[in-house]
Write a protein that holds these residues in place. Structure first.
Motif, mmCIF file in Angstrom:
data_model
loop_
_atom_site.group_PDB
_atom_site.id
_atom_site.type_symbol
_atom_site.label_atom_id
_atom_site.label_comp_id
_atom_site.label_asym_id
_atom_site.label_seq_id
_atom_site.Cartn_x
_atom_site.Cartn_y
_atom_site.Cartn_z
ATOM 1 N N MET A 107 93.207 62.343 -1.120
ATOM 2 C CA MET A 107 92.218 63.118 -1.860
ATOM 3 C C MET A 107 91.002 63.273 -0.952
ATOM 4 S SD MET A 107 90.245 62.040 -5.365
ATOM 5 C CE MET A 107 89.527 63.233 -6.471
ATOM 6 N N SER A 108 90.467 64.484 -0.864
ATOM 7 C CA SER A 108 89.332 64.771 0.015
ATOM 8 C C SER A 108 88.180 65.339 -0.807
ATOM 9 C CB SER A 108 89.726 65.795 1.090
ATOM 10 O OG SER A 108 90.780 65.308 1.901
ATOM 11 N N VAL A 109 86.969 64.894 -0.487
ATOM 12 C CA VAL A 109 85.784 65.351 -1.207
ATOM 13 C C VAL A 109 84.697 65.730 -0.208
ATOM 14 C CG1 VAL A 109 83.947 64.705 -2.822
ATOM 15 C CG2 VAL A 109 86.291 63.893 -3.217
ATOM 16 N N SER A 110 84.100 66.882 -0.426
ATOM 17 C CA SER A 110 82.856 67.255 0.247
ATOM 18 C C SER A 110 81.825 67.477 -0.848
ATOM 19 C CB SER A 110 83.047 68.530 1.083
ATOM 20 O OG SER A 110 81.816 68.926 1.671
ATOM 21 N N LEU A 111 80.775 66.665 -0.833
ATOM 22 C CA LEU A 111 79.770 66.701 -1.902
ATOM 23 C C LEU A 111 78.387 66.811 -1.276
ATOM 24 C CD1 LEU A 111 79.679 64.419 -5.055
ATOM 25 C CD2 LEU A 111 77.598 64.919 -3.789
ATOM 26 N N ILE A 112 77.610 67.775 -1.714
ATOM 27 C CA ILE A 112 76.266 67.980 -1.183
ATOM 28 C C ILE A 112 75.270 67.939 -2.333
ATOM 29 C CG2 ILE A 112 76.338 70.519 -1.236
ATOM 30 C CD1 ILE A 112 75.077 70.264 1.713
ATOM 31 N N TYR A 113 74.110 67.316 -2.098
ATOM 32 C CA TYR A 113 73.267 66.828 -3.193
ATOM 33 C C TYR A 113 71.834 66.819 -2.690
ATOM 34 C CZ TYR A 113 71.860 62.854 -6.326
ATOM 35 O OH TYR A 113 71.267 62.001 -7.217
ATOM 36 N N LEU B 13 86.555 60.492 -4.837
ATOM 37 C CA LEU B 13 85.465 60.970 -5.680
ATOM 38 C C LEU B 13 84.567 59.819 -6.114
ATOM 39 C CD1 LEU B 13 84.168 63.372 -7.083
ATOM 40 C CD2 LEU B 13 85.646 62.926 -9.043
ATOM 41 N N ASP B 14 85.152 58.686 -6.498
ATOM 42 C CA ASP B 14 84.347 57.504 -6.830
ATOM 43 C C ASP B 14 83.455 57.119 -5.650
ATOM 44 O OD1 ASP B 14 85.636 57.147 -9.364
ATOM 45 O OD2 ASP B 14 87.303 56.162 -8.348
ATOM 46 N N ALA B 15 84.038 57.138 -4.461
ATOM 47 C CA ALA B 15 83.284 56.770 -3.264
ATOM 48 C C ALA B 15 82.149 57.747 -3.008
ATOM 49 C CB ALA B 15 84.219 56.724 -2.054
ATOM 50 N N ALA B 16 82.426 59.041 -3.162
ATOM 51 C CA ALA B 16 81.407 60.052 -2.888
ATOM 52 C C ALA B 16 80.248 59.956 -3.868
ATOM 53 C CB ALA B 16 82.032 61.442 -2.932
ATOM 54 N N ILE B 17 80.540 59.759 -5.155
ATOM 55 C CA ILE B 17 79.462 59.681 -6.145
ATOM 56 C C ILE B 17 78.648 58.406 -5.942
ATOM 57 C CG2 ILE B 17 78.942 59.473 -8.611
ATOM 58 C CD1 ILE B 17 81.374 61.251 -9.155
ATOM 59 N N ALA B 18 79.319 57.280 -5.693
ATOM 60 C CA ALA B 18 78.585 56.026 -5.456
ATOM 61 C C ALA B 18 77.653 56.151 -4.265
ATOM 62 C CB ALA B 18 79.573 54.884 -5.244
ATOM 63 N N ALA B 19 78.140 56.746 -3.186
ATOM 64 C CA ALA B 19 77.310 56.920 -1.998
ATOM 65 C C ALA B 19 76.170 57.892 -2.273
ATOM 66 C CB ALA B 19 78.163 57.433 -0.837
ATOM 67 N N ALA B 20 76.459 58.976 -2.981
ATOM 68 C CA ALA B 20 75.439 59.987 -3.248
ATOM 69 C C ALA B 20 74.281 59.423 -4.057
ATOM 70 C CB ALA B 20 76.065 61.178 -3.982
ATOM 71 N N VAL B 21 74.591 58.709 -5.138
ATOM 72 C CA VAL B 21 73.531 58.183 -5.994
ATOM 73 C C VAL B 21 72.706 57.143 -5.237
ATOM 74 C CG1 VAL B 21 73.027 57.011 -8.161
ATOM 75 C CG2 VAL B 21 74.845 58.711 -8.069
ATOM 76 N N LEU B 22 73.353 56.326 -4.419
ATOM 77 C CA LEU B 22 72.625 55.335 -3.627
ATOM 78 C C LEU B 22 71.667 55.998 -2.643
ATOM 79 C CD1 LEU B 22 72.054 52.482 -2.623
ATOM 80 C CD2 LEU B 22 74.113 52.648 -1.206
ATOM 81 N N LEU B 23 71.997 57.178 -2.163
ATOM 82 C CA LEU B 23 71.156 57.830 -1.167
ATOM 83 C C LEU B 23 69.762 58.167 -1.695
ATOM 84 C CD1 LEU B 23 73.764 60.061 0.673
ATOM 85 C CD2 LEU B 23 72.424 58.211 1.666
ATOM 86 N N GLU B 24 69.573 58.177 -3.009
ATOM 87 C CA GLU B 24 68.219 58.374 -3.527
ATOM 88 C C GLU B 24 67.301 57.225 -3.122
ATOM 89 O OE1 GLU B 24 65.670 59.420 -7.556
ATOM 90 O OE2 GLU B 24 67.858 59.356 -7.662
ATOM 91 N N ILE B 25 67.856 56.038 -2.917
ATOM 92 C CA ILE B 25 67.054 54.901 -2.449
ATOM 93 C C ILE B 25 66.949 54.925 -0.931
ATOM 94 C CG2 ILE B 25 66.719 52.401 -2.665
ATOM 95 C CD1 ILE B 25 67.027 53.946 -5.302
ATOM 96 N N CYS B 26 68.029 55.310 -0.273
ATOM 97 C CA CYS B 26 68.043 55.319 1.191
ATOM 98 C C CYS B 26 67.288 56.501 1.778
ATOM 99 C CB CYS B 26 69.490 55.353 1.688
ATOM 100 S SG CYS B 26 70.512 53.973 1.139
ATOM 101 N N GLU B 27 67.372 57.652 1.125
ATOM 102 C CA GLU B 27 66.730 58.873 1.611
ATOM 103 C C GLU B 27 66.022 59.577 0.451
ATOM 104 O OE1 GLU B 27 69.090 60.907 5.005
ATOM 105 O OE2 GLU B 27 70.596 60.278 3.553
#
Length: 523
Positions: free
Chosen positions: A357-363, A41-55
């Motif tokens: 632990m598995s996470v699927s997160l869409i944003y 979950l930490d990994a998914a949220i960190a990646a998700a928030v960063l994607l606002e800069i990447c995409e």
């Protein structure tokens, strides 16, 4: 095994943890979280928030999210991070101004963005790392900047609905960013710093909320500070169906996960395994199943507080009745409500850690650059999820104060014998439910590996035409046209996908769509 003479991607294999996203920098940051002791979950949220800069055209903290979280031996957790309409919304006034259909852009389409509340709550309840540590990479890259990737530049071109602050912040002197240009967002960095220290209140109250409300009201919005202060993500119960000896788990309404399950339940009535996976017969049956399921979605799916027909959508009897309408040699008549507005602007993050632990997160911010509204002080882009409402009086999805619109974004999990074996997701706006069914039938009926299943050509019926990717043979297009489909080759590819398979031997197998800029990475 893939033919190494031809272009393609090999699966990514590792033993400890893995992240798959639509941008390699986000995947890298997610893996760094895992290596530093964080969980999936930490990994998914960190990646998700960063994607606002990447995409930035796809996503951001001015948007919404859904997530499915699975731990071994525990029930799957569903998080609904979608926002509600402002309390002063008046559907009658919107009908008088815009007619029968919600506008695509502008302040009227902005529901209260709720991803930030969801991220803060998930971090507090289920994360291992502090919120500050999770947000730190995005803060850094928002200030340092990220080179624009090729797919991002392609999406950026032609955007014309940005308001004044958006034109300043999201263009280079009025021109779109090009591949290799450095995009920065210092206002976002400041907001993330405040959230790291103060939590969700830094976004939903005080100066940041005032910036959003003032910007929206200046453009004709009816939002208030009370609307933002009341924003709250909610835990809910997933919905699921069996297919091919596996359990497919989806997020419940107001997302369209039930639509994906309805498509799969319809397809149970057909012997897909006997059909050529890339032939016209399968393409036709799959398309008709999706059309019928989307018609049901458009009639019934809405905010769960207003929806009464979820059991009907999930019923195998409903699916069997719809399957009986499909003819192998003719198309269903036009006239069903369209499957949804054209957009392809969503990011999907899958993550698995060493404890499985598995996470699927869409944003998402919905369409390209969302509402086009960018706030004046902090330059936050606001989504346009409110354009997912109906303005038809009495419709379950009719716009109303405090109501959540129907969302197209859906995370997914596959389970076997009570254990999660694959978090996955398919991006692509309304295509997502069809895309889930397509990916899963590739995997379970045709025994494709995850990367092969993602790479396979796609098709989607939209606005009276069947969009068929170039990966299909011309003979297939000709046969589909002969049956009665109006076939065209879409300008952009159909959707994108990410998946991580937990193999029986414990090895993680990651797959990432070539239609995006991203990848799967592990350690």
């Amino acid at each position: 095994m893939r033919d190494f003479h031809l272009p393609g991607r090999s699966p990514v294999l590792c033993q400890n943890g893995m992240v798959a996203t639509s941008h390699p920098l986000a995947a890298k940051v997610g893996v760094q979280m895992l290596e530093a002791g964080g969980n999936a979950l930490d990994a998914a949220i960190a990646a998700a928030v960063l994607l606002e800069i990447c995409e930035p055209q796809m996503t951001g903290i001015g948007g919404d999210c859904f997530a499915l979280i699975s731990r071994p031996g525990e029930d799957v957790i569903a998080m609904n991070g979608s926002g509600r309409a402002p309390a002063a919304l008046d559907a009658g006034r919107l009908r008088a101004e815009f007619g029968a259909t919600m506008p695509e852009h502008g302040p009227q389409t902005v529901t209260i963005p709720t991803a930030v509340d969801a991220f803060c709550r998930l971090n507090s309840d289920h994360g291992r790392m502090s919120l500050g540590d999770v947000l730190a990479p995005a803060v850094h890259y928002a200030e340092a900047g990220v080179p624009v990737a090729p797919r991002v530049a392609s999406d950026w071109a032609g955007v014309s609905h940005l308001h004044a602050s958006g034109k300043t912040h999201l263009t280079k002197d009025g021109a779109p960013y090009l591949t290799g240009d450095i995009f920065r967002a210092p206002g976002l960095a400041e907001v993330l710093r405040r959230i790291a220290v103060e939590g969700r209140d830094a976004f939903y109250t005080g100066e940041v909320a005032e910036d959003m409300v003032d910007t929206l009201r200046a453009l004709g919005g009816v939002h208030t500070l009370d609307d933002f202060a009341a924003a709250q993500a909610e835990y809910t119960s997933p919905v699921s169906a069996s297919y091919g000896g596996h359990e497919v788990v989806e997020h419940p309404p107001n997302g369209q996960g039930a639509t994906a399950l309805l498509i799969l339940n319809i397809l149970k009535n057909f012997d897909l395994k006997s059909m050529d996976p890339f032939g016209a017969e399968r393409a036709h049956i799959e398309t008709e199943a999706a059309r019928l399921a989307y018609d049901a979605r458009n009639r019934f799916l809405a905010d769960p507080d207003y929806m009464t027909r979820l059991d009907h959508l999930l019923s195998q009897d409903t699916a069997d009745g719809l399957a009986a309408l499909i003819r192998p040699d003719a198309v269903l008549p036009e006239g069903m409500e369209p499957a949804g507005a054209v957009h392809r602007d969503t990011v999907l993050i899958t993550a698995v850690d060493r404890d499985r632990m598995s996470v699927s997160l869409i944003y998402s911010v919905f369409r390209t650059f969302g509402s086009g509204v960018v706030t004046d002080r902090f330059n936050l882009l606001l989504h346009n999820r409110g354009s997912g409402f109906s303005l038809k009086e009495g419709h379950p999805n009719e716009a109303a104060p405090g109501k959540r619109p129907m969302h197209t974004i859906i995370p997914g999990l596959v389970r076997k014998d009570g254990a999660t074996i694959m978090p996955f997701g398919v991006m692509g706006g309304p295509y997502q439910a069809h895309g889930h069914a397509r990916l899963l039938t590739n995997l379970l009926d045709y025994r494709m590996a995850p990367q092969e299943a993602i790479d396979a050509p796609r098709l989607f019926h939209r606005d009276g035409a069947l969009e068929v990717e170039r990966g299909y043979a011309e003979t297939v297009r000709a046969r589909l046209a002969e049956i009665g489909h109006r076939v065209l080759v879409p300008e952009a590819p159909v959707g994108g996908a990410q998946a991580i398979l937990i193999r029986p031997d414990g090895v993680l197998e990651g797959a990432s769509d070539h239609r995006k800029d991203g990848c799967a990475l592990g350690y």
